[in-house]
Design a protein around this motif. Structure first.
Motif, PDB file in Angstrom:
ATOM      1  N   TRP A 133      -8.553  11.826  -8.449  1.00 38.89           N
ATOM      2  CA  TRP A 133      -8.828  10.445  -8.835  1.00 38.89           C
ATOM      3  C   TRP A 133     -10.177  10.307  -9.535  1.00 38.89           C
ATOM      4  O   TRP A 133     -10.351   9.430 -10.388  1.00 38.89           O
TER       5      TRP A 133
ATOM      6  N   ALA B  76      -2.561   9.081  -2.497  1.00 41.17           N
ATOM      7  CA  ALA B  76      -3.430   8.037  -1.962  1.00 41.17           C
ATOM      8  C   ALA B  76      -4.688   8.658  -1.368  1.00 41.17           C
ATOM      9  O   ALA B  76      -4.659   9.764  -0.834  1.00 41.17           O
TER      10      ALA B  76
ATOM     11  N   SER C 184      -4.392   3.046  -3.877  1.00 39.12           N
ATOM     12  CA  SER C 184      -3.161   3.342  -3.153  1.00 39.12           C
ATOM     13  C   SER C 184      -2.128   2.222  -3.166  1.00 39.12           C
ATOM     14  O   SER C 184      -1.185   2.290  -2.420  1.00 39.12           O
TER      15      SER C 184
ATOM     16  N   LEU D 218      -7.212   8.301   1.518  1.00 41.36           N
ATOM     17  CA  LEU D 218      -7.439   7.685   2.819  1.00 41.36           C
ATOM     18  C   LEU D 218      -8.833   8.066   3.306  1.00 41.36           C
ATOM     19  O   LEU D 218      -9.290   9.193   3.091  1.00 41.36           O
TER      20      LEU D 218
ATOM     21  N   GLN E 163      -8.310   2.653   2.573  1.00 43.20           N
ATOM     22  CA  GLN E 163      -7.760   3.437   1.470  1.00 43.20           C
ATOM     23  C   GLN E 163      -8.359   3.026   0.140  1.00 43.20           C
ATOM     24  O   GLN E 163      -8.873   1.928  -0.010  1.00 43.20           O
TER      25      GLN E 163
ATOM     26  N   CYS F  79       0.824  -1.199   0.000  1.00 43.17           N
ATOM     27  CA  CYS F  79       0.000   0.000   0.000  1.00 43.17           C
ATOM     28  C   CYS F  79       0.863   1.255   0.000  1.00 43.17           C
ATOM     29  O   CYS F  79       1.959   1.268   0.557  1.00 43.17           O
ATOM     30  N   HIS F  80       0.353   2.293  -0.642  1.00 38.84           N
ATOM     31  CA  HIS F  80       0.968   3.618  -0.605  1.00 38.84           C
ATOM     32  C   HIS F  80       0.165   4.486   0.346  1.00 38.84           C
ATOM     33  O   HIS F  80      -1.036   4.638   0.182  1.00 38.84           O
ATOM     34  N   PHE F  81       0.813   5.066   1.320  1.00 39.55           N
ATOM     35  CA  PHE F  81       0.111   5.947   2.250  1.00 39.55           C
ATOM     36  C   PHE F  81       0.352   7.420   1.921  1.00 39.55           C
ATOM     37  O   PHE F  81      -0.245   8.301   2.503  1.00 39.55           O
TER      38      PHE F  81
END
Length: 203
Positions: A156, A144, A185, A146, A182, A138-140
């Motif tokens: 997005w 991303a 991400s 959240l 999320q 995962c990309h935080f």
């Protein structure tokens, strides 16, 4: 017919296929190096089937590339034109490769590796366990999305619209290590999925 001693039997081939993209130019050399590293350092996964997918039309691969990939046991595949929703966008090659691999692979699991990755040890972290159907890092970090933070939703939403996807239909993924749920991400350089899970079509 004599039985083969247990210690002389070949170990079972992992139920695992690797897929990547390839096209004329820099991606040729990168793909060859990535597969060489897998064959040399991949341990139990070193002999996994590899599909190198041509996701859009262009100049043909060099003969030396084709010869080397054949030596490495790689299957080169042309994706159907309909498999690539945006051939003008180089990242859409990945969509074509994933759907092509889903159709052609004969293993339970398929993993994607970017061609600029170099394998230095057995990549057994790619193997799914139990009822897992998909795994990725995962990309935080931005952009991303959240849960509870709408700073990147507009970005997005516009990206999704380019591909006729409703942002609301993109599923939430449970966070780890205390992070909230999320969307959009995961690191798309390395990911793995269970064939037949529906991931390829959703991707």
């Amino acid at each position: 017919m004599s039985a083969v001693p247990v210690d002389e039997k070949q170990p079972p081939r992992p139920d695992f296929t690797l897929v990547c993209c390839i096209e004329f130019g820099r991606l040729e050399e990168q793909t060859v190096l990535m597969v060489r590293s897998l064959r040399a350092f991949g341990g139990a996964l070193a002999d996994a089937p590899v599909l190198a997918v041509l996701g859009r039309s262009g100049a043909p691969l060099r003969k030396r590339t084709r010869d080397e990939l054949e030596r490495l046991g790689v299957t080169i595949v042309h994706a159907r034109r309909s498999a690539n929703p945006a051939p003008w966008l180089n990242y859409a090659n990945k969509i074509a490769a994933v759907t092509t691999a889903e159709a052609l692979a004969r293993t339970t699991q398929i993993s994607w590796l970017d061609s600029d990755i170099f394998v230095v040890d057995e990549p057994n972290g790619l193997l799914l366990r139990g009822d897992e159907q998909f795994a990725a890092r995962c990309h935080f970090l931005p952009p991303a999305v959240l849960e509870g933070d709408d700073r990147h939703v507009d970005y997005w939403t516009r990206i999704c619209k380019l591909f006729s996807v409703d942002f609301a239909d993109v599923p939430w993924i449970e966070g780890t290590e205390g992070f909230p749920r999320q969307k959009l991400s995961f690191n798309s350089g390395v990911f793995t999925w269970k064939r037949g899970s529906g991931f390829a079509q959703l991707y």
